[in-house]
Design a protein around this motif. Structure first.
Motif, mmCIF file in Angstrom:
data_model
loop_
_atom_site.group_PDB
_atom_site.id
_atom_site.type_symbol
_atom_site.label_atom_id
_atom_site.label_comp_id
_atom_site.label_asym_id
_atom_site.label_seq_id
_atom_site.Cartn_x
_atom_site.Cartn_y
_atom_site.Cartn_z
ATOM 1 N N PRO A 101 -6.804 21.738 -26.337
ATOM 2 C CA PRO A 101 -8.075 22.253 -25.805
ATOM 3 C C PRO A 101 -9.113 21.167 -25.478
ATOM 4 O O PRO A 101 -9.779 21.266 -24.443
ATOM 5 N N PRO A 102 -9.249 20.116 -26.305
ATOM 6 C CA PRO A 102 -10.225 19.088 -25.918
ATOM 7 C C PRO A 102 -9.860 18.391 -24.605
ATOM 8 O O PRO A 102 -10.733 18.012 -23.835
ATOM 9 N N LEU A 103 -8.560 18.273 -24.331
ATOM 10 C CA LEU A 103 -8.121 17.668 -23.076
ATOM 11 C C LEU A 103 -8.484 18.574 -21.906
ATOM 12 O O LEU A 103 -8.974 18.101 -20.884
ATOM 13 N N LEU A 104 -8.259 19.859 -22.044
ATOM 14 C CA LEU A 104 -8.648 20.819 -21.015
ATOM 15 C C LEU A 104 -10.138 20.679 -20.715
ATOM 16 O O LEU A 104 -10.551 20.602 -19.558
ATOM 17 N N LEU A 105 -10.934 20.604 -21.754
ATOM 18 C CA LEU A 105 -12.382 20.485 -21.581
ATOM 19 C C LEU A 105 -12.762 19.176 -20.899
ATOM 20 O O LEU A 105 -13.536 19.168 -19.933
ATOM 21 N N ALA B 15 -12.982 17.295 -3.085
ATOM 22 C CA ALA B 15 -11.563 17.619 -3.306
ATOM 23 C C ALA B 15 -11.153 17.284 -4.743
ATOM 24 O O ALA B 15 -10.524 18.100 -5.422
ATOM 25 N N PHE B 16 -11.519 16.101 -5.205
ATOM 26 C CA PHE B 16 -11.180 15.696 -6.566
ATOM 27 C C PHE B 16 -11.848 16.623 -7.574
ATOM 28 O O PHE B 16 -11.225 17.061 -8.543
ATOM 29 N N GLY B 17 -13.114 16.954 -7.319
ATOM 30 C CA GLY B 17 -13.855 17.829 -8.226
ATOM 31 C C GLY B 17 -13.284 19.231 -8.318
ATOM 32 O O GLY B 17 -13.342 19.870 -9.371
ATOM 33 N N LEU B 18 -12.708 19.721 -7.236
ATOM 34 C CA LEU B 18 -12.095 21.047 -7.245
ATOM 35 C C LEU B 18 -10.693 21.032 -7.844
ATOM 36 O O LEU B 18 -10.296 21.971 -8.535
ATOM 37 N N LEU B 19 -9.943 19.983 -7.583
ATOM 38 C CA LEU B 19 -8.548 19.934 -8.036
ATOM 39 C C LEU B 19 -8.387 19.496 -9.484
ATOM 40 O O LEU B 19 -7.424 19.902 -10.144
ATOM 41 N N LEU B 20 -9.303 18.710 -10.002
ATOM 42 C CA LEU B 20 -9.149 18.248 -11.375
ATOM 43 C C LEU B 20 -9.196 19.398 -12.387
ATOM 44 O O LEU B 20 -8.386 19.413 -13.320
ATOM 45 N N PRO B 21 -10.078 20.390 -12.249
ATOM 46 C CA PRO B 21 -10.012 21.529 -13.175
ATOM 47 C C PRO B 21 -8.696 22.309 -13.075
ATOM 48 O O PRO B 21 -8.211 22.838 -14.082
ATOM 49 N N VAL B 22 -8.101 22.362 -11.888
ATOM 50 C CA VAL B 22 -6.785 23.002 -11.747
ATOM 51 C C VAL B 22 -5.751 22.214 -12.552
ATOM 52 O O VAL B 22 -4.933 22.792 -13.273
ATOM 53 N N PHE B 23 -5.806 20.898 -12.446
ATOM 54 C CA PHE B 23 -4.908 20.037 -13.229
ATOM 55 C C PHE B 23 -5.157 20.238 -14.716
ATOM 56 O O PHE B 23 -4.227 20.232 -15.514
ATOM 57 N N ALA B 24 -6.407 20.437 -15.093
ATOM 58 C CA ALA B 24 -6.736 20.668 -16.507
ATOM 59 C C ALA B 24 -6.024 21.912 -17.036
ATOM 60 O O ALA B 24 -5.527 21.917 -18.166
ATOM 61 N N VAL B 25 -5.965 22.951 -16.233
ATOM 62 C CA VAL B 25 -5.277 24.178 -16.651
ATOM 63 C C VAL B 25 -3.787 23.904 -16.833
ATOM 64 O O VAL B 25 -3.186 24.339 -17.814
#
Length: 151
Positions: free
Chosen positions: A43-47, A24-34
């Motif tokens: 951009p470095p924070l997104l990455l 769950a964390f692994g899937l949701l963290l990239p969404v939070f990154a967006v």
């Protein structure tokens, strides 16, 4: 005492819950990154936030015993990305939030380094990861409250 991933290796009763949490964390963290990339425009924070999430999926996918090298590489990438995220965000945060973000990043990096090379590895791992998780939560609450809307 032990790293979080050792719950799966020792067949602890909570191992399925831990793995579900990782996924769950692994899937949701990239969404939070967006979301962060749209509001903070770093951009470095997104990455770094995206890599932290994807590496968490790697840790869940490659258990310690059967995929030790892949597990270790995923965990290492996650540690670096996790500690780097508050550091990347700090540049665009105002005054006290900037200082706090730098402090969180440095403290996380120190704790995660000790978790790899020092005693009480599980305690240091949980400390290094938890302080950034709390930072993510505070940042999310601030964004939900409208902070960053004018950035």
């Amino acid at each position: 005492r032990d790293h979080i991933s050792d719950l799966a290796r020792t067949n602890a009763a909570q191992r399925h819950l831990m793995t579900a949490g990782f996924v769950a964390f692994g899937l949701l963290l990239p969404v939070f990154a967006v979301v962060l990339s749209r509001t903070l425009r770093r951009p470095p924070l997104l990455l770094s936030v995206g890599v932290a999430g994807i590496s968490t999926l790697g840790v869940a996918a490659f258990p310690v015993d059967s995929h030790g090298t892949l597990h270790g590489a995923s965990a290492f990438a996650g540690y670096v990305a996790t500690a780097a995220s508050p550091l990347f965000a700090a540049r665009v945060l105002p005054g006290p939030a900037r200082v706090a973000s730098y402090a969180v990043g440095v403290l996380s990096a120190v704790a995660l380094t000790i978790s790899v090379v020092g005693p009480h590895s599980g305690l240091w791992q949980r400390t290094g990861l938890t302080i950034v998780d709390l930072w993510y939560a505070v940042l999310a609450i601030a964004l939900l409250g409208g902070w960053g809307a004018t950035r």
